[in-house]
Design a protein around this motif. Structure first.
Motif: not given
Lengths: 322, 582
Positions: A150, A152-153, A191-192, A196, A199, A318, A322, B54-58, B74, B76
């Motif tokens: 991913x 973004x990750x 940060x996950x 997540x 996933x 999650x 926040x 929605x998830x921030x990453x997915x 969501x 980061x």
């Protein structure tokens, strides 16, 4: 993100240089059979990306020094004296073996010629895969750290310095050179959430399952002098639960036909993937057995009451952020 | 969706929001809810995972229809200790919707939203100084909007979180701790296994706690009780007292209160109501409590002594309030009344934690309202505070002579009249003798002194404009029930209940554009709502008397229910209770 790149670089602390190679032996799989493997860590200049900025969880940059040609040759010779014809030779450099700035090209070849291994395992970032063309005669498995498929990750959580497509081009080259590909995937980048992380791992498996001969999962462990360590000290990062690892391994087995491995560094310790403390040994054993046998039944038999706490975390983590 | 605040205390308020036709009281708790972790039966608000959100990453589920309408976007969120520019990036990537948006304390820019979710709340909460600073920074950006701090509330700290200005809490910390076998009381957390006898009689404790669910439900009961207690305390204007008592159970919470008091006076002063009709229970913590400090500051900054007074008489306080109704002050009063020239004498009461209270101000909040354990023992800090106040006061207000009738020596040159006890025979004799010097001064009439008293009281309430306001006026009535007349029309009367002068329409005209509120073009009857307010004098505090203008035309007078900042900013809620209108 250039701000994150700058931060990662600023937070580095180099320490005393170690100039001797590190060597050990372990068991590994070769064509379905468990064989002996010789592991060699060469001290080189190390990963160029780590010097420029670096991944947030990676502390291997501390294991390097500015080794010149003669130093490296000396290290290879020292290692060879201890080599007992193990079938597999793994060479790690805390960087990219194929990077000529770390190991000059003719020393790369010198090493392959010297060790009479059935199979070599080396590591490299995708930028240096073209250098494989010099090693047509050797059975080489190239282990490439992807961590997550991913983007973004990769950019915002790991600071990996490449995008999935850059990596994929490198990986495809490995295959076109007729070499085997091992892919490292990170379990629980910073940060996950735990959820997540699951996933993320499974998404990454989907993206690379047709390329990889082996997928090796690396649950994050806390390396000293890293951004992730700073977070961990403030209780803002917890290495993944072993239940998360188990879950990922099981689900990967359902969708992926290649070899699945997982070496849990610092397993059961605060700095590594851990559970409640009571069940860690059992669970780690199951993971180890699974890695060697590929038998998912090994993962089924473990259980502990702390699994409830992990399930809670999957639900609520999650919201905590926040 | 709108939020309407109805009652205020300290830095917080009670109010209501309407969600899907249902009225929900604020402050409130978001109770986590799932098949594995049931919410309590009394939950008004639930926090649940929407598998389609929605998830921030997915982001696979993006744009699809959601089961719930109120979704926390969501985001980061990087640790607070990361550099600001990284938080800025995270902020730029963060989404918001009309209900929720994330507020980043390190980069506190508020996107337009209804409820702000505080990022880094857990991390910041470990450090009282950073936590308080973050809350203040956030409040400066989001004003009086709703603020939700995730993952930190529990039954021990809930009143304190409310006090600092957080409106919404959740049950997440309780879920985690319940799973670890933590049993909550309103004052602490304990290992369930170590409790031999439950200090609680909820149905779960009566029956005996056997599993996670029982413990969770007990902890939820305690949390709910604490929420109700907090709401009751806000209603009764005793949140500060509740918070002070709670802070004894955790030094971190005490630090939060202390840091707010010492470093964020202005933030709090704007928010604390000006008046009150409830007893204020003072403790050593109260020396720096905002409404007490505000009184002290106003005495020094705004107040001026009645001009004709030449002799300062310092008196001890009494447990009964106002002081003049107490036995001891009745005795003092009879001695003063018998002196040759009583109105040249100015009585000032020395007290902790308030400092100095001129007699004319004794009915003003909190002078008439505080209650403190009276033992005769003075702390060094109290003595220091009193001396500081007196020094500053005397720099501004000059007297020919000072008589100290307190049993403690003060850092001033004074005639000491107190022997052993202020009401002892010797003391009273000394006092009467000392007051004989009043005959050396020109006689001050009752009428003159009454006028000056009222002026001093008005100075405390309105500042310098009071001088212009009272010019040419006549003051009638017996202290403290003064009425002020101008050209035979009543301008104002002192209300003991509220501790200030309340205005008539004519009074509003005489006050002019001071403590003013500018409204849209309508006739204010009953109430003016925040919606109708264009601008307001920034000096206005909750409880103040205000004049209502449209353009240059006076439309009414009334009592402020919000401070000026909130009047201008809020779009719902009663801002002014109108007393007289055009």
């Amino acid at each position: 993100m250039k701000e994150l790149e700058k931060f990662a670089k600023e937070k580095k602390e180099y320490r005393k240089k170690v100039k001797k190679p590190r060597i050990w032996r372990e068991k590994d799989l070769l064509d379905g059979k468990v064989v002996n493997a010789f592991v060699l860590i060469l001290r080189t200049k190390g990963c160029y990306w780590a010097k420029k900025s670096g991944c947030l969880m990676c502390g291997y940059y501390k294991e390097t020094y500015d080794a010149e040609y003669e130093d490296i040759k000396r290290q290879i010779d020292m290692a060879y004296k201890e080599y007992k014809n193990e079938e597999i030779v793994k060479i790690f450099t805390s960087g990219s073996f194929l990077d000529e700035q770390e190991i000059p090209k003719d020393l790369q070849l010198y090493l392959f010629k010297k060790f009479k291994a059935k199979k070599f395992i080396i590591e490299s970032r995708p930028e240096f895969i073209d250098n494989l063309e010099n090693f047509k005669d050797y059975r080489i498995e190239v282990a490439m750290g992807l961590e997550s498929a991913n983007d973004v990750v990769l950019e915002y959580c790991i600071n990996k310095g490449f995008k999935f497509n850059d990596w994929k081009k490198g990986a495809e080259k490995v295959i076109s050179f007729g070499k085997e590909l091992k892919v490292y995937l990170l379990i629980k980048p910073p940060f996950l959430t735990e959820k997540q992380a699951i996933m993320d791992a499974l998404y990454s498996v989907e993206k690379i399952k047709d390329l990889a001969n082996t997928i090796s999962f690396n649950p994050v462990s806390i390396h000293s002098k890293t951004v992730v360590e700073m977070m961990w000290r403030k209780k803002l990062y917890r290495p993944p639960w072993l239940w998360t690892v188990i879950d990922i391994l099981k689900k990967t087995k359902e969708i992926y036909n290649g070899v699945i491995k997982c070496d849990v560094v610092a397993g059961g310790k605060e700095r590594g993937s851990h559970n409640c403390g009571k069940c860690d040994k059992k669970v780690l054993n199951a993971i180890k057995e699974f890695s060697l046998t590929q038998d998912e039944k090994k993962l089924e038999k473990v259980d502990c009451e702390c699994k409830e706490e992990w399930l809670d975390i999957l639900e609520i983590e999650r919201f905590l952020k926040g | 969706m709108k939020f309407e605040a109805t009652k205020r205390d300290c830095n917080t308020r009670i109010g209501y929001i309407e969600i899907e036709g249902k009225e929900i009281r604020i402050p409130n708790i978001l109770w986590y809810s799932s098949p594995r972790i049931p919410p309590p039966p009394f939950a008004d608000l639930k926090l649940a995972e929407d598998i389609k959100a929605q998830d921030f990453f997915y982001k696979d589920y993006e744009e699809k229809e959601n089961k719930y309408k109120q979704i926390i976007p969501a985001s980061l969120i990087y640790p607070y200790f990361f550099p600001e520019e990284i938080h800025q990036k995270a902020f730029e990537m963060s989404k918001s919707n009309e209900i929720f948006s994330i507020i980043f304390p390190k980069f506190p820019v508020a996107k337009k939203s209804f409820i702000y979710v505080m990022a880094n709340a857990q991390e910041l909460f470990t450090n009282p100084r950073e936590f308080v600073s973050a809350i203040v920074k956030i409040r400066e950006k989001i004003g009086y909007k709703l603020l939700y701090a995730p993952g930190i509330a529990n039954p021990v700290n809930l009143p304190i979180l409310s006090y600092v200005g957080i409106d919404l809490f959740d049950s997440l910390d309780i879920v985690i701790k319940s799973r670890r076998g933590i049993y909550f009381t309103s004052t602490g957390e304990y290992n369930l296994e170590e409790i031999e006898e439950y200090p609680c009689s909820c149905s779960f404790c009566k029956k005996g706690i056997e599993n996670f669910n029982d413990l969770l439900m007990h902890n939820y009961e305690i949390m709910k009780n604490e929420l109700i207690r907090t709401i009751r305390a806000i209603e009764n204007r005793e949140l500060r007292e509740l918070v002070e008592s709670k802070s004894h159970f955790n030094p971190k919470y005490a630090s939060i209160i202390r840091i707010l008091d010492m470093e964020y006076y202005n933030y709090q002063e704007k928010r604390f109501p000006l008046t009150g009709n409830k007893k204020l229970i003072a403790s050593p913590y109260s020396l720096y409590r905002v409404d007490i400090r505000r009184f002290r500051e106003r005495v020094i900054e705004r107040y001026e002594k009645p001009e004709s007074t030449k002799i300062l008489l310092l008196l001890p306080c009494s447990a009964k309030k106002p002081y003049s109704t107490s036995k001891s002050h009745k005795i003092f009063n009879s001695i003063i009344a018998n002196s040759p020239n009583r109105y040249v004498i100015h009585e000032v009461i020395i007290t902790s934690p308030i400092g100095i209270v001129p007699r004319e101000l004794e009915c003003i909040y909190p002078a008439a309202h505080y209650d403190i354990s009276v033992t005769g023992y003075w702390d060094k800090e109290e003595i220091y505070m009193v001396n500081e106040c007196l020094k500053r006061y005397l720099d501004k207000n000059k007297y020919d002579a000072i008589i100290n009738h307190l049993p403690i020596p003060l850092d001033i040159d004074a005639i000491e009249t107190c022997k052993e006890h202020p009401t002892s025979g010797d003391s009273l004799k000394n006092l009467a003798k000392a007051l004989e010097i009043s005959e050396n001064y020109e006689n001050v009439t009752h009428t003159k002194r009454r006028y000056e008293n009222a002026k001093s009281m008005l100075l405390y309430q309105f500042g310098q404009i009071a001088k212009k306001f009272i010019e040419g006026c006549e003051v009638k009535g017996k202290f403290p029930d003064y009425k002020i007349y101008y050209e035979d029309k009543q301008l104002a009367m002192f209300s003991q209940k509220r501790g200030l002068f309340i205005l008539t329409f004519a009074g509003g005209r005489k006050l002019g554009k001071n403590y003013w509120v500018e409204i849209d073009d309508f006739i204010p009857k009953g109430s003016v709502f925040a919606m109708g307010i264009k601008n307001a004098d920034e000096r206005i505090r909750i409880g103040d008397e205000v004049v209502i203008f449209h353009d240059e035309e006076l439309r009414g007078v009334g009592t402020a229910k919000m401070n000026a900042e909130e009047m201008v900013e809020a779009d719902a809620g009663e801002a002014i209770k109108v007393r007289h209108y055009k």
